[in-house]
Scaffold this motif. Sequence first.
Motif, PDB file in Angstrom:
ATOM      1  N   ILE A   1       0.854  -1.194   0.000  1.00 17.69           N
ATOM      2  CA  ILE A   1       0.000   0.000   0.000  1.00 17.69           C
ATOM      3  C   ILE A   1       0.887   1.239   0.000  1.00 17.69           C
ATOM      4  CG2 ILE A   1      -1.804   1.278   1.208  1.00 17.69           C
ATOM      5  CD1 ILE A   1      -2.700  -1.329   2.469  1.00 17.69           C
ATOM      6  N   THR A   2       0.754   2.041  -1.037  1.00 22.10           N
ATOM      7  CA  THR A   2       1.488   3.293  -1.151  1.00 22.10           C
ATOM      8  C   THR A   2       0.516   4.447  -0.990  1.00 22.10           C
ATOM      9  OG1 THR A   2       3.069   2.261  -2.674  1.00 22.10           O
ATOM     10  CG2 THR A   2       3.029   4.669  -2.588  1.00 22.10           C
ATOM     11  N   THR A   3       0.733   5.253   0.030  1.00 23.44           N
ATOM     12  CA  THR A   3      -0.165   6.376   0.324  1.00 23.44           C
ATOM     13  C   THR A   3       0.536   7.685   0.007  1.00 23.44           C
ATOM     14  OG1 THR A   3      -1.329   5.151   2.060  1.00 23.44           O
ATOM     15  CG2 THR A   3      -1.475   7.557   2.125  1.00 23.44           C
ATOM     16  N   THR A   4      -0.136   8.539  -0.738  1.00 24.39           N
ATOM     17  CA  THR A   4       0.409   9.854  -1.075  1.00 24.39           C
ATOM     18  C   THR A   4      -0.589  10.927  -0.664  1.00 24.39           C
ATOM     19  OG1 THR A   4      -0.529   9.690  -3.309  1.00 24.39           O
ATOM     20  CG2 THR A   4       1.760   9.005  -3.021  1.00 24.39           C
TER      21      THR A   4
ATOM     22  N   ARG B   1     -10.662  14.728   1.557  1.00 21.75           N
ATOM     23  CA  ARG B   1      -9.401  15.466   1.518  1.00 21.75           C
ATOM     24  C   ARG B   1      -8.767  15.294   0.144  1.00 21.75           C
ATOM     25  NH1 ARG B   1      -6.862  12.723   6.746  1.00 21.75           N
ATOM     26  NH2 ARG B   1      -7.867  10.974   5.656  1.00 21.75           N
ATOM     27  N   HIS B   2      -8.894  16.325  -0.659  1.00 15.38           N
ATOM     28  CA  HIS B   2      -8.450  16.262  -2.049  1.00 15.38           C
ATOM     29  C   HIS B   2      -6.943  15.995  -2.125  1.00 15.38           C
ATOM     30  CE1 HIS B   2      -8.480  17.016  -6.331  1.00 15.38           C
ATOM     31  NE2 HIS B   2      -7.465  17.866  -6.175  1.00 15.38           N
ATOM     32  N   GLY B   3      -6.584  15.043  -2.994  1.00 16.15           N
ATOM     33  CA  GLY B   3      -5.175  14.735  -3.202  1.00 16.15           C
ATOM     34  C   GLY B   3      -4.651  13.595  -2.350  1.00 16.15           C
ATOM     35  N   ASN B   4      -5.443  13.112  -1.403  1.00 19.13           N
ATOM     36  CA  ASN B   4      -5.037  11.974  -0.577  1.00 19.13           C
ATOM     37  C   ASN B   4      -5.449  10.680  -1.266  1.00 19.13           C
ATOM     38  OD1 ASN B   4      -4.405  14.068   1.123  1.00 19.13           O
ATOM     39  ND2 ASN B   4      -5.261  13.107   2.950  1.00 19.13           N
ATOM     40  N   ARG B   5      -4.466   9.821  -1.470  1.00 11.24           N
ATOM     41  CA  ARG B   5      -4.710   8.592  -2.243  1.00 11.24           C
ATOM     42  C   ARG B   5      -3.889   7.448  -1.692  1.00 11.24           C
ATOM     43  NH1 ARG B   5      -3.089   8.218  -8.608  1.00 11.24           N
ATOM     44  NH2 ARG B   5      -5.057   9.338  -8.855  1.00 11.24           N
ATOM     45  N   SER B   6      -4.485   6.246  -1.758  1.00 12.49           N
ATOM     46  CA  SER B   6      -3.763   5.013  -1.427  1.00 12.49           C
ATOM     47  C   SER B   6      -3.898   4.048  -2.597  1.00 12.49           C
ATOM     48  CB  SER B   6      -4.309   4.361  -0.153  1.00 12.49           C
ATOM     49  OG  SER B   6      -3.994   5.127   0.989  1.00 12.49           O
ATOM     50  N   VAL B   7      -2.777   3.451  -2.996  1.00 15.53           N
ATOM     51  CA  VAL B   7      -2.766   2.475  -4.088  1.00 15.53           C
ATOM     52  C   VAL B   7      -2.379   1.123  -3.519  1.00 15.53           C
ATOM     53  CG1 VAL B   7      -1.751   1.833  -6.300  1.00 15.53           C
ATOM     54  CG2 VAL B   7      -2.169   4.255  -5.771  1.00 15.53           C
ATOM     55  N   LEU B   8      -3.275   0.144  -3.679  1.00 11.13           N
ATOM     56  CA  LEU B   8      -3.024  -1.219  -3.203  1.00 11.13           C
ATOM     57  C   LEU B   8      -2.618  -2.079  -4.394  1.00 11.13           C
ATOM     58  CD1 LEU B   8      -5.410   0.138  -1.406  1.00 11.13           C
ATOM     59  CD2 LEU B   8      -5.687  -2.176  -0.499  1.00 11.13           C
TER      60      LEU B   8
ATOM     61  N   SER C   1     -13.988  -0.379  10.843  1.00 18.29           N
ATOM     62  CA  SER C   1     -13.976   0.916  10.171  1.00 18.29           C
ATOM     63  C   SER C   1     -12.772   1.783  10.534  1.00 18.29           C
ATOM     64  CB  SER C   1     -15.256   1.686  10.512  1.00 18.29           C
ATOM     65  OG  SER C   1     -15.382   1.843  11.911  1.00 18.29           O
ATOM     66  N   GLN C   2     -11.988   1.374  11.524  1.00 19.23           N
ATOM     67  CA  GLN C   2     -10.829   2.176  11.923  1.00 19.23           C
ATOM     68  C   GLN C   2      -9.776   2.189  10.821  1.00 19.23           C
ATOM     69  OE1 GLN C   2      -9.265   1.703  15.971  1.00 19.23           O
ATOM     70  NE2 GLN C   2      -7.228   1.494  15.094  1.00 19.23           N
ATOM     71  N   ARG C   3      -9.138   3.351  10.647  1.00 19.15           N
ATOM     72  CA  ARG C   3      -8.130   3.492   9.594  1.00 19.15           C
ATOM     73  C   ARG C   3      -6.892   2.650   9.906  1.00 19.15           C
ATOM     74  NH1 ARG C   3      -7.635   7.584   5.866  1.00 19.15           N
ATOM     75  NH2 ARG C   3      -9.245   8.745   7.003  1.00 19.15           N
ATOM     76  N   LEU C   4      -6.459   1.865   8.922  1.00 24.45           N
ATOM     77  CA  LEU C   4      -5.245   1.065   9.061  1.00 24.45           C
ATOM     78  C   LEU C   4      -4.034   1.866   8.585  1.00 24.45           C
ATOM     79  CD1 LEU C   4      -3.797  -1.648   9.602  1.00 24.45           C
ATOM     80  CD2 LEU C   4      -4.360  -2.291   7.241  1.00 24.45           C
ATOM     81  N   THR C   5      -4.120   2.353   7.368  1.00 24.38           N
ATOM     82  CA  THR C   5      -3.079   3.210   6.809  1.00 24.38           C
ATOM     83  C   THR C   5      -3.668   3.975   5.634  1.00 24.38           C
ATOM     84  OG1 THR C   5      -0.870   3.295   5.828  1.00 24.38           O
ATOM     85  CG2 THR C   5      -2.207   1.390   5.268  1.00 24.38           C
ATOM     86  N   GLY C   6      -3.320   5.246   5.507  1.00 26.34           N
ATOM     87  CA  GLY C   6      -3.826   6.037   4.389  1.00 26.34           C
ATOM     88  C   GLY C   6      -5.341   6.023   4.310  1.00 26.34           C
ATOM     89  N   GLN C   7      -5.857   5.660   3.142  1.00 27.79           N
ATOM     90  CA  GLN C   7      -7.304   5.599   2.918  1.00 27.79           C
ATOM     91  C   GLN C   7      -7.865   4.202   3.149  1.00 27.79           C
ATOM     92  OE1 GLN C   7      -7.803   8.744   2.573  1.00 27.79           O
ATOM     93  NE2 GLN C   7      -5.608   8.893   2.168  1.00 27.79           N
ATOM     94  N   VAL C   8      -7.070   3.334   3.742  1.00 21.70           N
ATOM     95  CA  VAL C   8      -7.440   1.921   3.908  1.00 21.70           C
ATOM     96  C   VAL C   8      -7.848   1.655   5.354  1.00 21.70           C
ATOM     97  CG1 VAL C   8      -6.669  -0.463   3.654  1.00 21.70           C
ATOM     98  CG2 VAL C   8      -5.832   1.303   2.076  1.00 21.70           C
ATOM     99  N   ALA C   9      -9.052   1.107   5.533  1.00 18.26           N
ATOM    100  CA  ALA C   9      -9.551   0.737   6.857  1.00 18.26           C
ATOM    101  C   ALA C   9      -9.178  -0.712   7.168  1.00 18.26           C
ATOM    102  CB  ALA C   9     -11.065   0.905   6.926  1.00 18.26           C
TER     103      ALA C   9
END
Length: 284
Positions: free
Chosen positions: A86-89, A252-259, A148-156
């Motif tokens: 998971i890459t979060t930017t 939040r515009h610009g926040n992204r996670s790529v799995l 539902s708790q956030r794990l990392t970035g946009q990933v719960a």
Amino acid sequence: MFQPKFGLTGATTMTLHTELRLHAFRPLWNKGVVAWAWAIMLLLGLSAWPAWAEETAEGDMVARDMLLRADRIRFPEGGFQVDVTITTTQPDSEPDVRAYRILSKGNTQTLVQTTAPAVDRNQILLMRDRDLWAFLPNLSQPIRLPLSQRLTGQVANGDLARANFAGDYEPKLLRKEKIEGETYQVLQLDAVDNWVTYRRVLYWVNTKNFRPFKAEYFALSGRLLKTALYQEFQSLSGETRPTRLVVEDALRHGNRSVLEYSNMAERDLPDKLFTKDYLKKLSR
């Protein structure tokens, strides 16, 4: 015989009496017409109800079948293992990269082990039935967590711990959309209870091959939380599956996670792997 100038003749008197009688019965006649009209409408409604009910039931079955097929494309039905990076930017920040190994057995037993960065290695999430626990090397007892708790970035937590949608949501057909020459059925997924990760999900499924295309996740308030796109379909464990999932934060515009998924393999996983006692040993 003398007749008054302005008197009534016998014929006129009979006509008047007839009008008076009809006027007296007109309210009863109107009530009868209304009653018959309601009876006819009710009969027509009852005759149409079975067809409407049958159409609704058929639509629910189609939605359920599409959801199950899309789930089987995303992950195997039985036990399996897969690695996820998971890459979060986010704006003005360096990318954050984390890696996990997922071991899953059906939709009721899942183990998520952190493999990178090294400082977090051996942190473990265990989902068993409707319980989710976190095992940390520096804690003697596991911590109970919500999906539902956030794990990392946009990933719960639930995005990795739950392998499919069918066990958590009731689907129904919403509409069809054509995107870049492909036809997609949009399914509305409503949570079966308050325990699941999201209250509602809109899910785009290809009507031709049942591949998932997009998902929109909503909070209890109806607010859109994030949007996910399924990309780069490749052969994984005997099936053409999405190997890349791009999740965009709607708040939040610009926040992204790529799995990115790799090394998927079906495995016969023992039940003891998904127990607290066993995982306490692994997390030490």
